[in-house]
Scaffold this motif. Structure first.
Motif, PDB file in Angstrom:
ATOM      1  N   ILE A  34       0.834  -1.204   0.000  1.00 56.40           N
ATOM      2  CA  ILE A  34       0.000   0.000   0.000  1.00 56.40           C
ATOM      3  C   ILE A  34       0.868   1.253   0.000  1.00 56.40           C
ATOM      4  N   PHE A  35       1.955   1.218   0.770  1.00 58.63           N
ATOM      5  CA  PHE A  35       2.887   2.350   0.829  1.00 58.63           C
ATOM      6  C   PHE A  35       3.475   2.641  -0.553  1.00 58.63           C
ATOM      7  N   GLY A  36       3.906   1.596  -1.241  1.00 56.44           N
ATOM      8  CA  GLY A  36       4.493   1.773  -2.565  1.00 56.44           C
ATOM      9  C   GLY A  36       3.516   2.337  -3.565  1.00 56.44           C
ATOM     10  N   ILE A  37       2.281   1.859  -3.503  1.00 55.43           N
ATOM     11  CA  ILE A  37       1.259   2.323  -4.449  1.00 55.43           C
ATOM     12  C   ILE A  37       0.852   3.764  -4.163  1.00 55.43           C
ATOM     13  N   MET A  38       0.678   4.107  -2.886  1.00 54.89           N
ATOM     14  CA  MET A  38       0.198   5.446  -2.526  1.00 54.89           C
ATOM     15  C   MET A  38       1.295   6.512  -2.563  1.00 54.89           C
ATOM     16  N   ILE A  39       2.473   6.180  -2.045  1.00 57.65           N
ATOM     17  CA  ILE A  39       3.545   7.172  -1.934  1.00 57.65           C
ATOM     18  C   ILE A  39       4.372   7.272  -3.212  1.00 57.65           C
ATOM     19  N   TYR A  40       4.708   6.124  -3.789  1.00 55.59           N
ATOM     20  CA  TYR A  40       5.564   6.133  -4.975  1.00 55.59           C
ATOM     21  C   TYR A  40       4.790   5.974  -6.279  1.00 55.59           C
ATOM     22  N   LYS A  41       3.456   5.961  -6.168  1.00 56.66           N
ATOM     23  CA  LYS A  41       2.585   5.902  -7.345  1.00 56.66           C
ATOM     24  C   LYS A  41       2.910   4.714  -8.249  1.00 56.66           C
ATOM     25  N   GLU A  42       3.122   3.571  -7.618  1.00 58.96           N
ATOM     26  CA  GLU A  42       3.434   2.368  -8.393  1.00 58.96           C
ATOM     27  C   GLU A  42       2.186   1.846  -9.111  1.00 58.96           C
ATOM     28  N   GLY A  56       4.290  -4.139  13.107  1.00 61.69           N
ATOM     29  CA  GLY A  56       5.747  -4.077  13.220  1.00 61.69           C
ATOM     30  C   GLY A  56       6.461  -4.675  12.015  1.00 61.69           C
ATOM     31  N   SER A  57       5.994  -5.839  11.555  1.00 62.73           N
ATOM     32  CA  SER A  57       6.612  -6.473  10.390  1.00 62.73           C
ATOM     33  C   SER A  57       6.442  -5.608   9.148  1.00 62.73           C
ATOM     34  N   GLY A  58       5.265  -4.986   9.022  1.00 64.44           N
ATOM     35  CA  GLY A  58       5.021  -4.099   7.889  1.00 64.44           C
ATOM     36  C   GLY A  58       5.907  -2.862   7.939  1.00 64.44           C
ATOM     37  N   ILE A  59       6.127  -2.338   9.139  1.00 64.09           N
ATOM     38  CA  ILE A  59       6.982  -1.155   9.308  1.00 64.09           C
ATOM     39  C   ILE A  59       8.421  -1.474   8.897  1.00 64.09           C
ATOM     40  N   ILE A  60       8.895  -2.669   9.247  1.00 60.52           N
ATOM     41  CA  ILE A  60      10.261  -3.058   8.888  1.00 60.52           C
ATOM     42  C   ILE A  60      10.452  -3.028   7.373  1.00 60.52           C
ATOM     43  N   ASP A  61       9.567  -3.709   6.638  1.00 65.69           N
ATOM     44  CA  ASP A  61       9.689  -3.753   5.176  1.00 65.69           C
ATOM     45  C   ASP A  61       9.529  -2.372   4.553  1.00 65.69           C
ATOM     46  N   THR A  62       8.560  -1.610   5.051  1.00 66.07           N
ATOM     47  CA  THR A  62       8.321  -0.267   4.518  1.00 66.07           C
ATOM     48  C   THR A  62       9.519   0.642   4.772  1.00 66.07           C
ATOM     49  N   SER A  63      10.109   0.545   5.962  1.00 66.70           N
ATOM     50  CA  SER A  63      11.266   1.368   6.312  1.00 66.70           C
ATOM     51  C   SER A  63      12.475   1.024   5.455  1.00 66.70           C
ATOM     52  N   LEU A  64      12.655  -0.277   5.179  1.00 69.15           N
ATOM     53  CA  LEU A  64      13.766  -0.693   4.328  1.00 69.15           C
ATOM     54  C   LEU A  64      13.647  -0.062   2.947  1.00 69.15           C
ATOM     55  N   LYS A  65      12.431  -0.077   2.392  1.00 72.48           N
ATOM     56  CA  LYS A  65      12.222   0.526   1.081  1.00 72.48           C
ATOM     57  C   LYS A  65      12.438   2.038   1.138  1.00 72.48           C
ATOM     58  N   PHE A  66      11.900   2.687   2.157  1.00 71.92           N
ATOM     59  CA  PHE A  66      12.008   4.145   2.271  1.00 71.92           C
ATOM     60  C   PHE A  66      13.466   4.585   2.371  1.00 71.92           C
ATOM     61  N   ARG A 106      16.145  -2.284  -5.580  1.00 71.21           N
ATOM     62  CA  ARG A 106      16.780  -1.296  -6.456  1.00 71.21           C
ATOM     63  C   ARG A 106      16.504  -1.578  -7.937  1.00 71.21           C
ATOM     64  N   ASN A 107      15.914  -2.707  -8.222  1.00 68.06           N
ATOM     65  CA  ASN A 107      15.636  -3.081  -9.613  1.00 68.06           C
ATOM     66  C   ASN A 107      14.664  -2.082 -10.241  1.00 68.06           C
ATOM     67  N   PRO A 108      15.100  -1.309 -11.250  1.00 66.17           N
ATOM     68  CA  PRO A 108      14.233  -0.269 -11.824  1.00 66.17           C
ATOM     69  C   PRO A 108      13.070  -0.822 -12.636  1.00 66.17           C
ATOM     70  N   SER A 109      13.144  -2.090 -13.006  1.00 67.72           N
ATOM     71  CA  SER A 109      12.081  -2.677 -13.835  1.00 67.72           C
ATOM     72  C   SER A 109      10.986  -3.342 -13.004  1.00 67.72           C
ATOM     73  N   MET A 110      11.108  -3.280 -11.665  1.00 64.56           N
ATOM     74  CA  MET A 110      10.123  -3.946 -10.807  1.00 64.56           C
ATOM     75  C   MET A 110       9.736  -3.037  -9.643  1.00 64.56           C
ATOM     76  N   ASP A 111       8.438  -2.775  -9.490  1.00 67.79           N
ATOM     77  CA  ASP A 111       7.940  -1.973  -8.376  1.00 67.79           C
ATOM     78  C   ASP A 111       8.232  -2.673  -7.052  1.00 67.79           C
ATOM     79  N   SER A 112       8.358  -1.869  -5.984  1.00 66.60           N
ATOM     80  CA  SER A 112       8.601  -2.459  -4.667  1.00 66.60           C
ATOM     81  C   SER A 112       7.409  -3.324  -4.231  1.00 66.60           C
ATOM     82  N   SER A 113       6.192  -2.916  -4.593  1.00 66.92           N
ATOM     83  CA  SER A 113       5.011  -3.706  -4.229  1.00 66.92           C
ATOM     84  C   SER A 113       5.068  -5.089  -4.880  1.00 66.92           C
TER      85      SER A 113
END
Length: 289
Positions: A104-112, A156-166, A234-241
Motif C-alpha cells: 500500500i505504501f508503494g502504491i500510494m507514496i511512490y505511485k506504483e 511491526g513487520s510491515g513497518i520493517i519492510d516499509t522502512s527498508l524501502k524508504f 533497487r531493480n528499476p524494472s520492478m515496483d517495490s510492491s
C-alpha cells in the motif's frame, strides 16, 4: 531478479533453521542474539570501504538503523508471545499478511502501478498466505484479550519492510548497503546483549555451544536475506510492491515444501488450495510488470 531469488532462498533457510530449533532444544533467545551479532559481522566483512564509526554515525540513515534494530527485537518477542497465546498459525499469518503495508505504501507514496491483473494477484496472494499458513480445518480463533499481539506483529513487520524501502530509496547508496544492513543487526545485537545481561543478573543464565552454533547458522542467511532484498528493491524494472509480494509468497511456498519434504509435515486440502493460489498470484503479479 537474481537478488530477489537469493533473498527468497536466504529467508527460507531462516525458517528451516527455526524449525530445527525445537528439534534440538535450542534456546531461541540466545540463538537470536548470537544471530544478530553474526549478521552484523557479516555486513562488516562484506563492506568494501574502510570502517569508521564516527563517519557511519553521520550518515542520514544512521538513526533509522537504531530504530529498526529495536523493532527487530520487539517483533521477535511479540512473535513468541503471539505463538504462545494464539498459536503458530496466527503468528505466521500476522507476519506474512504484513506485506500489505509496504505494498500500500508503494502504491500510494511512490505511485506504483495498480493494473487490474496486479490487484487480482495481490488479493490472491493475501488469501494464499492465510490458507497456506492455517493448518486446521477450523481456521483461526483469537480471544479478544489476545488480539493485540498479532496486530502488533502485523504492524511491526510491515513497518520493517516499509522502512527498508524508504531508506533504500532516499538515503542508502548502493555501495553502503552492506554497512547499512550490518548497522541494523548491530543495534539489534546490542539490545539483545543488554537483555542477556539483565537475565544473567536476575536469573541463572547458561550459554551453551549448541545455541552459539544455532545463532551462527541463522545469522549468515539473515544478513543476506536483508542485503539481497534491498538490492532487489533497487531493480528499476520492478515496483517495490511487486518485489514484496513475490518475495513473501515465494518464501511461504519454499518453506512449506521444505516442511513437507524434510519435516514430514502434513497439509490439509485448504493448504494445497493456498499453494495453488500462491503460484497463480506470483504469475499474475510478475506478468503485470
Amino acid at each position: 531478479m537474481i537478488y530477489l531469488l537469493l533473498s527468497i532462498l536466504a529467508s527460507s533457510w531462516i525458517l528451516i533453521t527455526f524449525k530445527l530449533f525445537s528439534k534440538y532444544n535450542v534456546d531461541t533467545l540466545q540463538a537470536i542474539i548470537i544471530n544478530y551479532i553474526v549478521a552484523s559481522l557479516s555486513g562488516l566483512i562484506a563492506y568494501s570501504k574502510p570502517i569508521n564509526i564516527v563517519t557511519i554515525a553521520k550518515y542520514d540513515w544512521f538513526y533509522g538503523t537504531i530504530a529498526l534494530g529495536l523493532i527487530f527485537i520487539l517483533i521477535f518477542n511479540l512473535m513468541a508471545i503471539t505463538t504462545q497465546k494464539n498459536g503458530i498459525s496466527v503468528a505466521a499469518v500476522a507476519t506474512k499478511m504484513s506485506v500489505a503495508i509496504p505494498v500500500i505504501f508503494g502504491i500510494m507514496i511512490y505511485k506504483e502501478s495498480t493494473g487490474i491483473i496486479k490487484i487480482i494477484g495481490i488479493t490472491l496472494a493475501l488469501v494464499a498466505v492465510y490458507m497456506t499458513s492455517v493448518k486446521t480445518t477450523e481456521g483461526i480463533s483469537i480471544k479478544k484479550e489476545n488480539l493485540i499481539y498479532p496486530f502488533l506483529v502485523f504492524i511491526g513487520s510491515g513497518i520493517i519492510d516499509t522502512s527498508l524501502k524508504f531508506m533504500e530509496k532516499n538515503y542508502v547508496s548502493e555501495i553502503d548497503t552492506a554497512i547499512f544492513s550490518s548497522s541494523i543487526f548491530g543495534f539489534a545485537a546490542v539490545i539483545g546483549i543488554l537483555i542477556l545481561i539483565y537475565k544473567a543478573i536476575t536469573t541463572k543464565l547458561k550459554i551453551s555451544i549448541k545455541n552459539i552454533i544455532a545463532g551462527i547458522c541463522l545469522g549468515i542467511p539473515n544478513y543476506f536475506s536483508i542485503y539481497f532484498l534491498i538490492q532487489a528493491l533497487r531493480n528499476p524494472s520492478m515496483d517495490s510492491s511487486t518485489t514484496f509480494i513475490i518475495n513473501n509468497v515465494a518464501i511461504l511456498l519454499v518453506s512449506t515444501f521444505a516442511g513437507i519434504f524434510f519435516f514430514k509435515e502434513k497439509l490439509i486440502p485448504k493448504n494445497w488450495i493456498g499453494i495453488i493460489l500462491a503460484v497463480i498470484s506470483i504469475l499474475l503479479v510478475t506478468f503485470s510488470i
